[in-house]
Design a protein around this motif. Structure first.
Motif, PDB file in Angstrom:
ATOM      1  N   VAL A 125       0.848  -1.194   0.000  1.00  0.00           N
ATOM      2  CA  VAL A 125       0.000   0.000   0.000  1.00  0.00           C
ATOM      3  C   VAL A 125       0.883   1.243   0.000  1.00  0.00           C
ATOM      4  O   VAL A 125       1.827   1.335   0.786  1.00  0.00           O
ATOM      5  N   ALA A 126       0.561   2.181  -0.875  1.00  0.00           N
ATOM      6  CA  ALA A 126       1.274   3.465  -0.914  1.00  0.00           C
ATOM      7  C   ALA A 126       0.388   4.520  -0.251  1.00  0.00           C
ATOM      8  O   ALA A 126      -0.682   4.854  -0.761  1.00  0.00           O
ATOM      9  N   ILE A 127       0.812   5.001   0.896  1.00  0.00           N
ATOM     10  CA  ILE A 127       0.032   6.016   1.625  1.00  0.00           C
ATOM     11  C   ILE A 127       0.405   7.390   1.083  1.00  0.00           C
ATOM     12  O   ILE A 127       1.579   7.746   1.008  1.00  0.00           O
ATOM     13  N   GLN A 128      -0.620   8.143   0.706  1.00  0.00           N
ATOM     14  CA  GLN A 128      -0.444   9.484   0.147  1.00  0.00           C
ATOM     15  C   GLN A 128      -0.793  10.537   1.196  1.00  0.00           C
ATOM     16  O   GLN A 128      -1.638  10.297   2.062  1.00  0.00           O
ATOM     17  N   PRO A 129      -0.194  11.719   1.112  1.00  0.00           N
ATOM     18  CA  PRO A 129      -0.566  12.794   2.045  1.00  0.00           C
ATOM     19  C   PRO A 129      -2.075  13.093   2.030  1.00  0.00           C
ATOM     20  O   PRO A 129      -2.660  13.395   3.071  1.00  0.00           O
ATOM     21  N   SER A 130      -2.711  12.946   0.877  1.00  0.00           N
ATOM     22  CA  SER A 130      -4.158  13.202   0.785  1.00  0.00           C
ATOM     23  C   SER A 130      -4.992  12.138   1.509  1.00  0.00           C
ATOM     24  O   SER A 130      -6.194  12.333   1.722  1.00  0.00           O
ATOM     25  N   ASP A 131      -4.375  11.012   1.905  1.00  0.00           N
ATOM     26  CA  ASP A 131      -5.079   9.960   2.651  1.00  0.00           C
ATOM     27  C   ASP A 131      -5.260  10.323   4.122  1.00  0.00           C
ATOM     28  O   ASP A 131      -6.048   9.695   4.827  1.00  0.00           O
ATOM     29  N   ILE A 132      -4.528  11.320   4.597  1.00  0.00           N
ATOM     30  CA  ILE A 132      -4.525  11.677   6.011  1.00  0.00           C
ATOM     31  C   ILE A 132      -5.670  12.639   6.308  1.00  0.00           C
ATOM     32  O   ILE A 132      -5.886  13.620   5.590  1.00  0.00           O
ATOM     33  N   ASN A 160      -7.665   8.297   6.710  1.00  0.00           N
ATOM     34  CA  ASN A 160      -9.125   8.355   6.801  1.00  0.00           C
ATOM     35  C   ASN A 160      -9.710   6.968   6.535  1.00  0.00           C
ATOM     36  O   ASN A 160      -9.218   6.231   5.666  1.00  0.00           O
ATOM     37  N   ASN A 161     -10.755   6.630   7.263  1.00  0.00           N
ATOM     38  CA  ASN A 161     -11.365   5.300   7.126  1.00  0.00           C
ATOM     39  C   ASN A 161     -11.784   4.978   5.693  1.00  0.00           C
ATOM     40  O   ASN A 161     -11.685   3.831   5.261  1.00  0.00           O
ATOM     41  N   SER A 162     -12.229   5.969   4.941  1.00  0.00           N
ATOM     42  CA  SER A 162     -12.686   5.709   3.574  1.00  0.00           C
ATOM     43  C   SER A 162     -11.557   5.228   2.668  1.00  0.00           C
ATOM     44  O   SER A 162     -11.800   4.540   1.681  1.00  0.00           O
ATOM     45  N   PRO A 183      -4.898   2.872  14.176  1.00  0.00           N
ATOM     46  CA  PRO A 183      -4.746   3.918  13.155  1.00  0.00           C
ATOM     47  C   PRO A 183      -3.496   3.692  12.297  1.00  0.00           C
ATOM     48  O   PRO A 183      -2.535   3.055  12.734  1.00  0.00           O
ATOM     49  N   THR A 184      -3.549   4.231  11.093  1.00  0.00           N
ATOM     50  CA  THR A 184      -2.444   4.146  10.153  1.00  0.00           C
ATOM     51  C   THR A 184      -1.975   5.571   9.865  1.00  0.00           C
ATOM     52  O   THR A 184      -2.783   6.476   9.705  1.00  0.00           O
ATOM     53  N   PHE A 185      -0.648   5.740   9.754  1.00  0.00           N
ATOM     54  CA  PHE A 185      -0.072   7.067   9.590  1.00  0.00           C
ATOM     55  C   PHE A 185       0.727   7.146   8.285  1.00  0.00           C
ATOM     56  O   PHE A 185       1.099   6.124   7.702  1.00  0.00           O
ATOM     57  N   LEU A 186       1.011   8.372   7.867  1.00  0.00           N
ATOM     58  CA  LEU A 186       1.665   8.627   6.587  1.00  0.00           C
ATOM     59  C   LEU A 186       2.972   7.859   6.420  1.00  0.00           C
ATOM     60  O   LEU A 186       3.245   7.297   5.365  1.00  0.00           O
ATOM     61  N   GLN A 187       3.785   7.793   7.434  1.00  0.00           N
ATOM     62  CA  GLN A 187       5.109   7.169   7.317  1.00  0.00           C
ATOM     63  C   GLN A 187       5.077   5.646   7.429  1.00  0.00           C
ATOM     64  O   GLN A 187       6.110   5.000   7.228  1.00  0.00           O
ATOM     65  N   ASP A 188       3.933   5.046   7.711  1.00  0.00           N
ATOM     66  CA  ASP A 188       3.843   3.597   7.899  1.00  0.00           C
ATOM     67  C   ASP A 188       4.106   2.822   6.608  1.00  0.00           C
ATOM     68  O   ASP A 188       3.714   3.254   5.518  1.00  0.00           O
ATOM     69  N   LYS A 189       4.727   1.676   6.753  1.00  0.00           N
ATOM     70  CA  LYS A 189       4.887   0.708   5.658  1.00  0.00           C
ATOM     71  C   LYS A 189       3.765  -0.312   5.853  1.00  0.00           C
ATOM     72  O   LYS A 189       3.727  -1.033   6.851  1.00  0.00           O
ATOM     73  N   VAL A 190       2.851  -0.348   4.898  1.00  0.00           N
ATOM     74  CA  VAL A 190       1.620  -1.120   5.046  1.00  0.00           C
ATOM     75  C   VAL A 190       1.471  -2.108   3.889  1.00  0.00           C
ATOM     76  O   VAL A 190       1.797  -1.797   2.746  1.00  0.00           O
ATOM     77  N   VAL A 191       0.956  -3.290   4.229  1.00  0.00           N
ATOM     78  CA  VAL A 191       0.691  -4.331   3.247  1.00  0.00           C
ATOM     79  C   VAL A 191      -0.741  -4.815   3.436  1.00  0.00           C
ATOM     80  O   VAL A 191      -1.191  -4.994   4.577  1.00  0.00           O
ATOM     81  N   ALA A 192      -1.435  -5.031   2.321  1.00  0.00           N
ATOM     82  CA  ALA A 192      -2.765  -5.638   2.352  1.00  0.00           C
ATOM     83  C   ALA A 192      -2.611  -7.084   1.904  1.00  0.00           C
ATOM     84  O   ALA A 192      -2.086  -7.351   0.818  1.00  0.00           O
ATOM     85  N   GLU A 193      -3.028  -8.013   2.750  1.00  0.00           N
ATOM     86  CA  GLU A 193      -2.964  -9.442   2.434  1.00  0.00           C
ATOM     87  C   GLU A 193      -4.357  -9.915   2.035  1.00  0.00           C
ATOM     88  O   GLU A 193      -5.290  -9.805   2.830  1.00  0.00           O
TER      89      GLU A 193
END
Length: 129
Positions: free
Chosen positions: A6-13, A20-22, A62-72
């Protein structure tokens, strides 16, 4: 299991400083569609589309901008034109959310529900013992 980075974008915050939950819905959609493209033969990818019918999301942390996230993504079952998936969003070993979703396979030309050929559907499912 299929892993989608998952690539977290600044607009996701959101206004609270976390994702954001959405946004989780977008991640799940991107992950499931990428999974489909990775397991299905090219002709099936070209002739079928997927639309989400239902998502049940359990938010854990919660998930934050700097997090490294994976969807399984795990395909649970295929029934006719419907497929059921579980997607677990993780930061390392931490579960951030769990999503149960139901999807409908559509014929890309008619946009009507379409059953997958048995051999294509079998590519989704874990081997049976």
């Amino acid at each position: 299991m299929f892993r989608y980075a998952v690539a977290i974008q600044p607009s996701d915050i959101d206004h609270m400083g976390h994702v954001n939950n959405s946004v989780y819905l977008k991640w799940v959609q991107d992950a499931v569609v990428d999974y489909w493209r990775s397991v299905a033969p090219p002709d099936a990818v070209a002739s079928h589309l997927w639309v989400a019918l239902k998502h049940e999301i359990s938010y854990r942390k919660p998930t934050f901008l700097q997090d490294k996230v994976v969807a399984e993504v795990i395909a649970e079952k295929v029934e006719g034109a419907r497929a059921h998936f579980t997607t677990v969003v993780r930061r390392g070993h931490e579960v951030l959310s769990e999503v149960k979703s139901t999807w409908c396979c559509l014929d890309a030309n008619s946009l009507r529900p379409s059953r997958l050929a048995r051999e294509v559907a079998a590519r989704f499912l874990p081997p049976q013992n």
